[in-house]
Design an enzyme around this catalytic site. Sequence first.
Site, PDB file in Angstrom:
ATOM      1  N   ASN A   1      -8.426 -12.998   4.382  1.00 55.29           N
ATOM      2  CA  ASN A   1      -9.046 -12.395   3.205  1.00 55.29           C
ATOM      3  C   ASN A   1     -10.493 -12.877   3.134  1.00 55.29           C
ATOM      4  O   ASN A   1     -10.729 -14.080   3.268  1.00 55.29           O
ATOM      5  CB  ASN A   1      -8.286 -12.817   1.936  1.00 55.29           C
ATOM      6  CG  ASN A   1      -8.602 -11.910   0.766  1.00 55.29           C
ATOM      7  OD1 ASN A   1      -9.760 -11.594   0.508  1.00 55.29           O
ATOM      8  ND2 ASN A   1      -7.572 -11.466   0.054  1.00 55.29           N
TER       9      ASN A   1
ATOM     10  N   ASN B   1       0.829  -1.209   0.000  1.00 55.40           N
ATOM     11  CA  ASN B   1       0.000   0.000   0.000  1.00 55.40           C
ATOM     12  C   ASN B   1       0.860   1.254   0.000  1.00 55.40           C
ATOM     13  O   ASN B   1       1.955   1.269   0.564  1.00 55.40           O
ATOM     14  CB  ASN B   1      -0.934   0.013   1.227  1.00 55.40           C
ATOM     15  CG  ASN B   1      -1.854  -1.206   1.255  1.00 55.40           C
ATOM     16  OD1 ASN B   1      -2.059  -1.857   0.228  1.00 55.40           O
ATOM     17  ND2 ASN B   1      -2.366  -1.544   2.427  1.00 55.40           N
TER      18      ASN B   1
ATOM     19  N   HIS C   1       5.789  -0.477  -2.696  1.00 58.62           N
ATOM     20  CA  HIS C   1       5.318   0.240  -3.885  1.00 58.62           C
ATOM     21  C   HIS C   1       5.389   1.739  -3.720  1.00 58.62           C
ATOM     22  O   HIS C   1       4.799   2.482  -4.508  1.00 58.62           O
ATOM     23  CB  HIS C   1       3.888  -0.200  -4.238  1.00 58.62           C
ATOM     24  CG  HIS C   1       3.825  -1.625  -4.695  1.00 58.62           C
ATOM     25  ND1 HIS C   1       2.642  -2.337  -4.759  1.00 58.62           N
ATOM     26  CD2 HIS C   1       4.788  -2.481  -5.098  1.00 58.62           C
ATOM     27  CE1 HIS C   1       2.888  -3.562  -5.196  1.00 58.62           C
ATOM     28  NE2 HIS C   1       4.188  -3.684  -5.393  1.00 58.62           N
TER      29      HIS C   1
HETATM   30  P1  OAD Z   1      -6.335  -5.796  -4.751  1.00 54.54           P
HETATM   31  O1  OAD Z   1      -7.431  -4.808  -4.943  1.00 54.54           O
HETATM   32  O2  OAD Z   1      -5.786  -6.543  -5.932  1.00 54.54           O
HETATM   33  O3  OAD Z   1      -6.823  -6.909  -3.708  1.00 54.54           O
HETATM   34  C1  OAD Z   1      -7.450  -6.494  -2.523  1.00 54.54           C
HETATM   35  C2  OAD Z   1      -7.716  -7.744  -1.706  1.00 54.54           C
HETATM   36  O4  OAD Z   1      -8.273  -7.340  -0.466  1.00 54.54           O
HETATM   37  C3  OAD Z   1      -8.717  -8.692  -2.365  1.00 54.54           C
HETATM   38  O5  OAD Z   1      -8.202 -10.009  -2.314  1.00 54.54           O
HETATM   39  C4  OAD Z   1      -9.968  -8.560  -1.480  1.00 54.54           C
HETATM   40  O6  OAD Z   1     -10.667  -9.804  -1.361  1.00 54.54           O
HETATM   41  C5  OAD Z   1      -9.342  -8.199  -0.155  1.00 54.54           C
HETATM   42  N1  OAD Z   1     -10.214  -7.446   0.756  1.00 54.54           N
HETATM   43  C6  OAD Z   1     -11.266  -6.651   0.458  1.00 54.54           C
HETATM   44  N2  OAD Z   1     -11.785  -6.122   1.602  1.00 54.54           N
HETATM   45  C7  OAD Z   1     -11.018  -6.609   2.633  1.00 54.54           C
HETATM   46  C8  OAD Z   1     -11.027  -6.446   4.045  1.00 54.54           C
HETATM   47  N3  OAD Z   1     -11.956  -5.678   4.659  1.00 54.54           N
HETATM   48  N4  OAD Z   1     -10.084  -7.082   4.779  1.00 54.54           N
HETATM   49  C9  OAD Z   1      -9.148  -7.870   4.185  1.00 54.54           C
HETATM   50  N5  OAD Z   1      -9.080  -8.063   2.840  1.00 54.54           N
HETATM   51  C10 OAD Z   1     -10.018  -7.445   2.090  1.00 54.54           C
HETATM   52  O7  OAD Z   1      -5.151  -5.045  -3.977  1.00 54.54           O
HETATM   53  P2  OAD Z   1      -3.667  -5.563  -3.780  1.00 54.54           P
HETATM   54  O8  OAD Z   1      -3.602  -7.054  -3.673  1.00 54.54           O
HETATM   55  O9  OAD Z   1      -3.082  -4.798  -2.664  1.00 54.54           O
HETATM   56  O10 OAD Z   1       0.296  -2.000  -7.240  1.00 54.54           O
HETATM   57  O11 OAD Z   1      -2.964  -5.101  -5.163  1.00 54.54           O
HETATM   58  C11 OAD Z   1      -1.567  -5.306  -5.291  1.00 54.54           C
HETATM   59  C12 OAD Z   1      -1.026  -4.186  -6.146  1.00 54.54           C
HETATM   60  O12 OAD Z   1      -1.738  -4.110  -7.410  1.00 54.54           O
HETATM   61  C13 OAD Z   1      -1.194  -2.795  -5.554  1.00 54.54           C
HETATM   62  O13 OAD Z   1      -0.186  -2.498  -4.628  1.00 54.54           O
HETATM   63  C14 OAD Z   1      -1.068  -1.934  -6.793  1.00 54.54           C
HETATM   64  C15 OAD Z   1      -1.950  -2.721  -7.737  1.00 54.54           C
HETATM   65  O14 OAD Z   1      -1.611  -2.514  -9.064  1.00 54.54           O
HETATM   66  C16 OAD Z   1       0.879  -0.824  -7.670  1.00 54.54           C
HETATM   67  O15 OAD Z   1       0.269   0.224  -7.679  1.00 54.54           O
HETATM   68  C17 OAD Z   1       2.286  -0.979  -8.131  1.00 54.54           C
END
Ligand code: OAD
Length: 238
Positions: free
Chosen positions: A211, A101, A118
Amino acid sequence: MSLEAAIERLHAASRVAVLTGAGISAESGIPTFRDAQTGLWAQYNPEDLASPAAYATDAKLVWDWYAWRYELCANASPNAAHEKLAALERRTPEFLLVTQNVDGLHARAGSERMVELHGDIMQARCESCQTRFMLEAGFEIPPHCPICGTRARPNVVWFGEALPRRELERAQQAFQTCEVALVIGTSGVVEPAASLGRIAKNRGAFLIELNPLETPLSGFADASIRAGAVAGLGLLGL
Ligand code: OAD
């Protein structure tokens, strides 16, 4: 899934590595990237906004988007999950929080032993002398370097760019040596962060995932808890 084993292992561990993604900040009101309805990528094409090509094509559009996300993050507050991880850090001898994040909420919750893989949306980086500087609310678009006056870019990693080497090495080292790895709120599709949980598991660590949805990591985890970050950390006794 063995919640009891996860609680026991986590509370007994003296070496813990944590990876967080956008999901941990969802409960602070910051949209994730890939959630179908509310995700940022549902409304925009990421390559059109978070890539060197997008910035070269239309730097103002990219800065307008980051300025909007900056306000969102600046006006958000850390939630109980951020605070629970800062408390876990304070009582764990060897600990590293690795976050994907850029919202700065872990730091605001008190996390110190942390790497931001990131980058940080609150910072800009000079396109010439590479000076990093904090952005103040209402900053000019585009901002300019306070040292040399050249235009500055968001200090975040864009698609196709390499991650900061030192931070990545620290993250990999932590996941290679931890006893328990805790992966919270990430869809696990963006490398190299997505591999950290597997690295830990392959080195014999106990792997816990929090998750609400299943991810590519879920079948690999020792305990994959279908819960949000705040509720899930509560279930783990934190
Ligand atoms: P995503 O939006 O890809 O995934 C978010 C995750 O959080 C999903 O698996 C949801 O199921 C989960 N989620 C939703 N609400 C939640 C909650 N209340 N508690 C726990 N989990 C929950 O976001 P990231 O995996 O962080 O990169 O994405 C990775 C990277 O892709 C980011 O850092 C960004 C993006 O492109 C860059 O900007 C370089």
